[in-house]
Design a protein around this motif. Structure first.
Motif, short mmCIF file in Angstrom:
data_model
loop_
_atom_site.label_atom_id
_atom_site.label_comp_id
_atom_site.label_asym_id
_atom_site.label_seq_id
_atom_site.Cartn_x
_atom_site.Cartn_y
_atom_site.Cartn_z
N GLN A 1 110.29 46.77 99.36
CA GLN A 1 111.22 45.88 100.04
C GLN A 1 110.62 44.46 100.16
O GLN A 1 109.41 44.29 100.21
CB GLN A 1 111.50 46.40 101.45
N VAL A 2 111.50 43.49 100.18
CA VAL A 2 111.14 42.13 100.60
C VAL A 2 111.82 41.95 101.96
O VAL A 2 113.04 41.91 102.05
CB VAL A 2 111.61 41.07 99.59
N LEU A 3 111.02 41.86 103.02
CA LEU A 3 111.54 41.94 104.37
C LEU A 3 111.14 40.71 105.16
O LEU A 3 109.96 40.37 105.25
CB LEU A 3 111.00 43.21 105.06
N VAL A 4 112.14 40.03 105.70
CA VAL A 4 111.87 38.87 106.55
C VAL A 4 111.74 39.35 108.00
O VAL A 4 112.27 40.40 108.37
CB VAL A 4 112.99 37.81 106.43
N SER A 5 111.03 38.61 108.79
CA SER A 5 110.91 38.94 110.21
C SER A 5 111.54 37.81 111.02
O SER A 5 111.43 36.63 110.65
CB SER A 5 109.43 39.11 110.59
N PRO A 6 112.25 38.17 112.09
CA PRO A 6 112.46 39.52 112.64
C PRO A 6 113.52 40.30 111.88
O PRO A 6 114.35 39.73 111.19
CB PRO A 6 112.89 39.23 114.07
N ALA A 7 113.47 41.64 112.03
CA ALA A 7 114.43 42.50 111.34
C ALA A 7 114.50 43.83 112.09
O ALA A 7 113.61 44.17 112.89
CB ALA A 7 114.01 42.73 109.89
N ARG A 8 115.57 44.55 111.82
CA ARG A 8 115.73 45.90 112.35
C ARG A 8 115.93 46.86 111.18
O ARG A 8 116.76 46.62 110.30
CB ARG A 8 116.93 45.98 113.31
N VAL A 9 115.15 47.93 111.19
CA VAL A 9 115.18 48.91 110.10
C VAL A 9 115.39 50.30 110.69
O VAL A 9 114.74 50.66 111.68
CB VAL A 9 113.86 48.88 109.29
N ASN B 1 100.78 37.26 110.25
CA ASN B 1 100.40 36.34 109.17
C ASN B 1 100.69 36.96 107.81
O ASN B 1 99.86 36.88 106.90
CB ASN B 1 98.91 35.99 109.30
N MET B 2 101.85 37.55 107.65
CA MET B 2 102.18 38.24 106.40
C MET B 2 103.39 37.60 105.75
O MET B 2 104.33 37.18 106.44
CB MET B 2 102.47 39.73 106.67
N SER B 3 103.37 37.57 104.43
CA SER B 3 104.55 37.08 103.70
C SER B 3 105.63 38.15 103.72
O SER B 3 105.40 39.29 104.13
CB SER B 3 104.15 36.77 102.24
N ASP B 4 106.83 37.77 103.26
CA ASP B 4 107.94 38.73 103.26
C ASP B 4 107.64 39.93 102.36
O ASP B 4 107.98 41.07 102.70
CB ASP B 4 109.21 38.04 102.79
N SER B 5 106.98 39.69 101.23
CA SER B 5 106.64 40.79 100.31
C SER B 5 105.60 41.71 100.94
O SER B 5 105.69 42.95 100.86
CB SER B 5 106.14 40.24 98.98
N GLN B 6 104.56 41.11 101.55
CA GLN B 6 103.53 41.92 102.19
C GLN B 6 104.11 42.75 103.33
O GLN B 6 103.77 43.92 103.50
CB GLN B 6 102.41 41.02 102.71
N LEU B 7 104.99 42.11 104.12
CA LEU B 7 105.61 42.83 105.22
C LEU B 7 106.48 43.98 104.71
O LEU B 7 106.45 45.09 105.26
CB LEU B 7 106.46 41.86 106.04
N MET C 1 104.21 46.87 103.68
CA MET C 1 103.63 47.57 104.81
C MET C 1 104.65 48.45 105.52
O MET C 1 104.37 49.59 105.90
CB MET C 1 103.03 46.57 105.80
N VAL C 2 105.86 47.92 105.73
CA VAL C 2 106.91 48.71 106.36
C VAL C 2 107.24 49.94 105.52
O VAL C 2 107.44 51.04 106.06
CB VAL C 2 108.16 47.84 106.60
N GLN C 3 107.28 49.77 104.21
CA GLN C 3 107.56 50.92 103.33
C GLN C 3 106.47 51.98 103.46
O GLN C 3 106.76 53.18 103.48
CB GLN C 3 107.66 50.44 101.88
#
Length: 435
Positions: free
Chosen positions: A18-26, A181-187, A190-192
């Motif tokens: 995933q490419v995930l922006v913060s904040p988000a709800r999953v 301090n994470m980019s959208d791709s890193q985030l 990690m969430v995955q």
């Protein structure tokens, strides 16, 4: 070009991170489905497209990700389950992290009719620690209904994760993540990983109730087998071999039936456990003072359960091998008993054959006398006929002198017939039987 070349390249990209922006709800659901339910699940998934006035796919695939505007849905089809990941970035950020969740954006009727059974269901709240401060421990516990928390700083401290690994009042698990301090791709990656850790952890534990159930029965089967082996090892014990064989067959049938029920589940537990450990290592966690990390908590609780499943599987294999060995001993005992009976039977048959041979020789002697008697009687008629025609001789003397010749001729003829049959038997029978 190989026919599968394009498919092999595409396989590496079939389930992208995933490419995930913060904040988000999953929100995440893992639904276990049978073969029939997998077909129904795809048809049910297509109804989401129709609900949003979108064109549904014509064929089922292993991975779909669809943007429905205010949320997007990712569907992953696996061997045992189908996973739904619902992601939303449109929500009221002033609310508490779990007051709104992405799952509530799906049609309620559609959710209630998902084919299969839910094995994993949890919500993830992703907050941006760069725009708002992280809450202290007391505030974080409120979000988890004052349950004991497990927390760590993954990715070398670039994020913070809180969870309780428990079901809450809404019957879902919860994860709270702060992106520092994470980019959208890193985030997204990690969430995955966290999603897969929680999902595979639950799937790995599916075999534990089965292991506990059969462990008690295995102890009873061990006692039965030990008693049977003790009977076989006692030379003074009078055995009912048929009853013992029946008992061994019953035990072997139970073991094989149990192995058929448990082998796949125990093998899956081993595979899922390996995946969990691999994903935990990829988190690269730092400790939060006074709290267990995700790796420490999961390995401490999950590994003993997996070891129990492994021990039960090995116990089944060991019991199966021991039953086979005892069965071999029993078969050997039965075969030896049968061989003893066969030897006694052969000895009895040999004795009978000798008696029959003696009787046959007696009958042959009597038959020579009988045939000679009737031959002399026939010869007597011939001699009398010749005498009545005027040939003068002492017919009594001639008849008397003919008796030895007749008896000798009959005896020689009988011996020739006996030799002929013996030669015929030697040609047709193997040398081992003749010896």
């Amino acid at each position: 070009m190989h026919a599968s070349r394009n498919a092999l390249y595409a396989e590496l990209h079939s389930r992208p991170f995933q490419v995930l922006v913060s904040p988000a709800r999953v929100s995440y659901l893992a639904v276990m489905t049978s073969s029939e339910q997998k077909i129904q699940d795809f048809e049910h998934f297509c109804q989401l497209y129709l609900h949003s006035n979108m064109s549904a796919p014509l064929e089922d695939g292993g991975f779909y990700e669809v943007d429905f505007g205010t949320f997007r849905v990712r569907r992953d089809k696996h061997l045992e389950f189908t996973a739904y990941t619902i992601i939303s970035t449109h929500f009221d950020s002033s609310n508490s992290p779990f007051e709104q969740n992405a799952l509530s954006l799906l049609p309620q009727q559609w959710l209630e009719k998902i084919p299969g059974t839910v094995i994993a269901g949890f919500h993830i709240a992703v907050e941006d620690a760069r725009t708002q401060p992280e809450p202290d421990l007391v505030a974080a516990k409120v979000y988890f209904e004052d349950m004991r928390l497990v927390g760590s700083r993954p990715q070398n401290g670039d994020a913070q994760v809180w969870t309780s690994f428990c079901l809450h009042s809404d019957d879902f698990g919860r994860f709270l993540i702060y992106n520092k301090n994470m980019s959208d791709s890193q985030l997204g990656r990690m969430v995955q990983r966290i999603i897969e850790i929680e999902n595979y952890r639950l799937l790995a534990l599916l075999a534990l109730p089965m292991a506990r159930k059969y462990s008690a029965q295995l102890v009873h089967m061990d006692d039965r087998l030990a008693a049977t082996t003790a009977c076989l090892s006692d030379p003074n014990e009078v055995l009912d071999e048929q009853a013992l064989l029946g008992e061994l067959i019953d035990m072997a049938a139970w073991v094989e039936a149990t192995r058929a029920k448990t082998t796949f589940r125990f093998s899956a537990t081993k595979a899922y456990h390996g995946l969990v450990l691999k994903l935990l290592g990829e988190l690269k966690e730092d400790e939060v003072s006074g709290h267990l990390t995700l790796t420490e908590f999961i390995t401490r609780r999950l590994t003993p359960a997996v070891q129990t499943c492994r021990a039960t599987g090995e116990h089944l294999e060991s019991l199966s091998m021991r039953i086979d060995r005892v069965s071999d001993m029993m078969r050997t005992r039965v075969e030896m008993s049968i061989q003893s009976q066969n030897q006694a039977l052969l000895a009895s048959m040999d004795k009978r054959s000798k008696i029959q041979l003696a009787m046959q020789h007696t009958v042959e002697g009597l038959s020579v006398a009988a045939i000679s008697y009737y031959s002399v009687g026939l010869l007597k008629f011939i001699i009398e006929a010749v005498y009545d025609k005027g040939v003068q001789f002492d017919k009594t003397l001639v008849i008397g002198l003919s008796v030895p010749f007749v008896v000798g001729g009959v005896w020689l003829a009988t011996r020739q017939i006996h030799k002929r049959f013996l030669l015929l038997a030697r040609k047709e029978m193997p040398e081992s039987e003749l010896k």
